[in-house]
Design a protein around this motif. Structure first.
Motif, PDB file in Angstrom:
ATOM      1  N   ARG A  95      -6.698  52.936 -68.450  1.00  0.00           N
ATOM      2  CA  ARG A  95      -8.080  52.527 -68.197  1.00  0.00           C
ATOM      3  C   ARG A  95      -8.803  52.342 -69.527  1.00  0.00           C
ATOM      4  O   ARG A  95      -8.763  53.225 -70.392  1.00  0.00           O
ATOM      5  N   GLU A  97     -12.499  51.473 -71.115  1.00  0.00           N
ATOM      6  CA  GLU A  97     -13.927  51.384 -70.809  1.00  0.00           C
ATOM      7  C   GLU A  97     -14.699  50.935 -72.052  1.00  0.00           C
ATOM      8  O   GLU A  97     -14.540  51.501 -73.133  1.00  0.00           O
ATOM      9  N   SER A  99     -18.418  50.434 -73.634  1.00  0.00           N
ATOM     10  CA  SER A  99     -19.816  50.822 -73.460  1.00  0.00           C
ATOM     11  C   SER A  99     -20.773  49.707 -73.888  1.00  0.00           C
ATOM     12  O   SER A  99     -21.933  49.698 -73.477  1.00  0.00           O
ATOM     13  N   SER A 153     -14.802  42.623 -74.059  1.00  0.00           N
ATOM     14  CA  SER A 153     -15.779  42.741 -72.967  1.00  0.00           C
ATOM     15  C   SER A 153     -16.895  41.723 -73.136  1.00  0.00           C
ATOM     16  O   SER A 153     -17.423  41.544 -74.231  1.00  0.00           O
ATOM     17  N   ASN A 157     -20.702  48.330 -70.450  1.00  0.00           N
ATOM     18  CA  ASN A 157     -20.262  49.195 -69.337  1.00  0.00           C
ATOM     19  C   ASN A 157     -19.244  48.493 -68.444  1.00  0.00           C
ATOM     20  O   ASN A 157     -19.306  48.568 -67.216  1.00  0.00           O
ATOM     21  N   SER A 158     -18.300  47.797 -69.094  1.00  0.00           N
ATOM     22  CA  SER A 158     -17.204  47.143 -68.371  1.00  0.00           C
ATOM     23  C   SER A 158     -15.978  48.042 -68.391  1.00  0.00           C
ATOM     24  O   SER A 158     -15.701  48.735 -69.384  1.00  0.00           O
ATOM     25  N   THR A 159     -15.225  48.025 -67.301  1.00  0.00           N
ATOM     26  CA  THR A 159     -14.007  48.831 -67.211  1.00  0.00           C
ATOM     27  C   THR A 159     -12.842  47.950 -66.769  1.00  0.00           C
ATOM     28  O   THR A 159     -12.972  47.168 -65.829  1.00  0.00           O
ATOM     29  N   GLU A 161      -8.426  47.969 -66.126  1.00  0.00           N
ATOM     30  CA  GLU A 161      -7.302  48.865 -65.872  1.00  0.00           C
ATOM     31  C   GLU A 161      -5.998  48.086 -65.866  1.00  0.00           C
ATOM     32  O   GLU A 161      -5.840  47.118 -65.113  1.00  0.00           O
TER      33      GLU A 161
END
Length: 238
Positions: A95, A97, A99, A153, A157-159, A161
Motif C-alpha cells: 500500500r 499512500e 499525503s 499522485s 491523500n491518494s492511496t 495498492e
C-alpha cells in the motif's frame, strides 16, 4: 510544475542525470540527439545519420529508490502488516499512500549503465559534420531500470495498492516480476509503471560555442543557465 519536470528533478538530485520521458516506455539509445522542450529532452534523431560512430562501455549496476516527503509504504501478507514481503504463496499487497499531490514513489531495483566511451572523438566528428547544430544535445549514457515501479499522485491523500501473491511481490522488489500484479486506485495516478524494464535516465553533452569541444550538461535549465562539466578533450585549453 508538471509531472515530467518533477520526475526530471528527482533523477537529477538522486543520480545527476536527466529524465528519459516517458520513463521506461521510450526508445532512447546512445547517440540520440535532440533539444529540451518544457524541461524534457526530446529526441530528433541519432548521430549515425551524420556518419558518426562510437565505442561503448558498461558501468556497474546500481539501485534507485525514492519516496517523496509524506509518502507512506505499508506491506501486508494474508491481511497482516509485515516489515518485508516473504517469498510464500499467500495473498499480499503493498500500500502506497501520498499525503500531497504530485508526489512520487520510484523503485528501480537494478539500474544498468551504458555509455559512449570516446565522447571527445565523437564531439570532434560532429563539429565537422555538415548540418550539425550547436544547440543539439547528445545522449552519451543511458540508465536502464529493470523491473521498475514508478507511481505519482495527481491528488493529495491518494492511496494505491499493488496486489499479488507474496512471492510475486517479492520478485517485484527484486526487479524480476513478469506480471500477475494488479494496481488499485490508479484513477488518481499521474504516472504508473509497474515492474517494467526500460530507460529511465540520460546523460547528455553538447558542443562548446567557441572551441567546439564537448561539455556535459549538468541540469535541464535553458542554455544560458546550464552548468557544465568538462569532458576532457584536446581543445580544453583553447
Amino acid at each position: 510544475m508538471g509531472t515530467a519536470r518533477k520526475f526530471n528533478k528527482i533523477l537529477h538530485s538522486e543520480l545527476d542525470v536527466h529524465a528519459a520521458w516517458v520513463p521506461v516506455t521510450n526508445t532512447f539509445g546512445l547517440g540520440d540527439y535532440g533539444v529540451f522542450s518544457d524541461g524534457v529532452f526530446v529526441k530528433m534523431g541519432n548521430i549515425a545519420e551524420f556518419g558518426v560512430t562510437f565505442a561503448t562501455a558498461a558501468g556497474a549496476p546500481a539501485r534507485l529508490r525514492f519516496r517523496s516527503d509524506g509518502v507512506r509504504v505499508t506491506k501486508f501478507v494474508a491481511g497482516a502488516e509485515v516489515p518485508n514481503i516473504p517469498q510464500v504463496d499467500l495473498e499480499a499487497s503493498i500500500r502506497i499512500e501520498f499525503s500531497t499531490s504530485d508526489s512520487f514513489y520510484v523503485d528501480a531495483p537494478v539500474l544498468t549503465v551504458a555509455s559512449i566511451e570516446d565522447v571527445a572523438r565523437v564531439g570532434a566528428a560532429l563539429r565537422k559534420a555538415e548540418g550539425w547544430r550547436r544547440k543539439y544535445k547528445v545522449v552519451f549514457s543511458t540508465y536502464t531500470g529493470q523491473g521498475c515501479t514508478v507511481i505519482s499522485s495527481r491528488k493529495a491523500n491518494s492511496t494505491f495498492e499493488l496486489s499479488a501473491t507474496a512471492d510475486v511481490l517479492r520478485l517485484l522488489e527484486l526487479g524480476q516480476a513478469n506480471g500477475g500484479i494488479t494496481l488499485s486506485g490508479e484513477s488518481a495516478a499521474g504516472l504508473e509503471v509497474i515492474g517494467a524494464t526500460g530507460v529511465v535516465g540520460l546523460r547528455l553533452f553538447k558542443l562548446r560555442l567557441f572551441t567546439g569541444g564537448t561539455d556535459i550538461l549538468r541540469t535541464d535549465e535553458p542554455d544560458d543557465e546550464i552548468e557544465y562539466e568538462t569532458a576532457g578533450d584536446p581543445e580544453d585549453d583553447l
